[in-house]
Design an enzyme around this catalytic site. Structure first.
Site, PDB file in Angstrom:
ATOM      1  N   GLU A 142       0.826  -1.211   0.000  1.00  0.00           N
ATOM      2  CA  GLU A 142       0.000   0.000   0.000  1.00  0.00           C
ATOM      3  C   GLU A 142       0.861   1.262   0.000  1.00  0.00           C
ATOM      4  O   GLU A 142       0.493   2.275  -0.606  1.00  0.00           O
ATOM      5  CB  GLU A 142      -0.941  -0.004   1.203  1.00  0.00           C
ATOM      6  CG  GLU A 142      -1.836  -1.225   1.327  1.00  0.00           C
ATOM      7  CD  GLU A 142      -2.638  -1.509   0.066  1.00  0.00           C
ATOM      8  OE1 GLU A 142      -2.990  -2.678  -0.148  1.00  0.00           O
ATOM      9  OE2 GLU A 142      -2.914  -0.576  -0.714  1.00  0.00           O
ATOM     10  N   HIS A 162       1.668   2.227  -3.425  1.00  0.00           N
ATOM     11  CA  HIS A 162       0.566   2.961  -4.056  1.00  0.00           C
ATOM     12  C   HIS A 162       0.639   4.449  -3.705  1.00  0.00           C
ATOM     13  O   HIS A 162       0.399   5.308  -4.565  1.00  0.00           O
ATOM     14  CB  HIS A 162      -0.785   2.407  -3.603  1.00  0.00           C
ATOM     15  CG  HIS A 162      -1.240   1.207  -4.365  1.00  0.00           C
ATOM     16  ND1 HIS A 162      -1.484   1.226  -5.724  1.00  0.00           N
ATOM     17  CD2 HIS A 162      -1.507  -0.066  -3.958  1.00  0.00           C
ATOM     18  CE1 HIS A 162      -1.880   0.023  -6.114  1.00  0.00           C
ATOM     19  NE2 HIS A 162      -1.906  -0.769  -5.072  1.00  0.00           N
TER      20      HIS A 162
END
Length: 263
Positions: free
Chosen positions: A200, A203
């Site tokens: 994550e 991202h």
């Protein structure tokens, strides 16, 4: 590994009877022998260094519920994500909606840019079941240290439906972040939680998981990535904003730049 400390304010604790064995395959596949855990969660007064990320404004938190997960090669997956400076109901609403869409899509982690909100925020729950495990919220995270030991793991991503492939990442990381109320803290993650965080965190940096794959692994999913690019063109009527063929030589090294390795 140490067990999770459920009293930490960034965690929404739910009782669960077993270890993290029932993780859905929507985001990562978990080997049955794997026993991940969080460790060394504590408060810190350490300051945060200045960031190149622009500060988010109230307009950056505008969205329509229910949220939808953006699919590769949507351009918002590559945009710079702004740091959050105001911690109010809009932040909490975004967190709530992100958990909701994460569970509904059988994920165990989700970043704000994946739902079209380009701010530095991620949520995850290694169990992947509503009402079980630990719901973790990290805002403006920054990696301070990471393990020199790397492991391969078969990762998937909600923005890449149906695609799973091996990615090598550090086994553990130490992070500075803020919670949903803006409180600063330090946290050390290992095992599956560390893996989810790194996925994550990429991202939030505009990095997609195929950029951390070896050439051989990338070749094994190249046709699937091209299929997603074609689907994007068919749905939007516009050329794909990126092509996997043109990124053949673009690779992202394992690690976190100026972060220090854990000794």
């Amino acid at each position: 590994m140490a067990s999770l400390l459920p009293t930490h304010p960034l965690l929404l604790h739910h009782p669960t009877g077993s270890a993290l064995a029932a993780v859905p395959s929507g985001c990562f596949r978990q080997p049955s022998s794997f026993n991940p855990a969080l460790s060394s969660i504590h408060r810190t007064k350490a300051g945060f260094s200045s960031s190149q990320h622009e500060l988010a404004s109230p307009a950056d938190f505008e969205f329509e519920a229910p949220l939808k997960v953006l699919k590769y090669p949507d351009q918002k997956l590559r945009k710079k994500n702004k740091r959050i400076a105001t911690f109010d109901d809009s932040t909490k609403k975004l967190v709530h909606e992100m958990f909701d869409v994460m569970y509904k899509t059988d994920g165990i982690g989700l970043s704000a840019p994946q739902v079209g909100v380009n701010v530095q925020l991620m949520v995850f729950n290694p169990v992947g079941e509503r009402g079980e495990g630990e719901e973790i919220v990290l805002i403006n995270p920054k990696v301070r240290k990471y393990s020199m030991n790397r492991t391969l793991y078969n990762e998937g991503c909600l923005s890449f439906p149906g695609i799973n492939a091996d990615v090598k990442r550090p086994e553990s990381v130490k992070i500075d972040a803020r919670d949903v109320n803006g409180m600063r803290f330090s946290i050390s993650l290992s095992g599956l939680p560390a893996r989810i965080f790194q996925h994550e965190f990429d991202h939030l940096e505009g990095i997609l998981f195929f950029e951390r794959m070896t050439d051989e692994v990338l070749d094994s999913i190249r046709a699937q990535l091209q299929a997603l690019e074609m689907k994007y063109e068919e749905m939007t009527g516009f050329p794909s904003p990126e092509k996997i063929e043109s990124r053949r030589r673009r690779k992202v090294a394992t690690g976190f730049g100026k972060s220090k390795p854990l000794r």
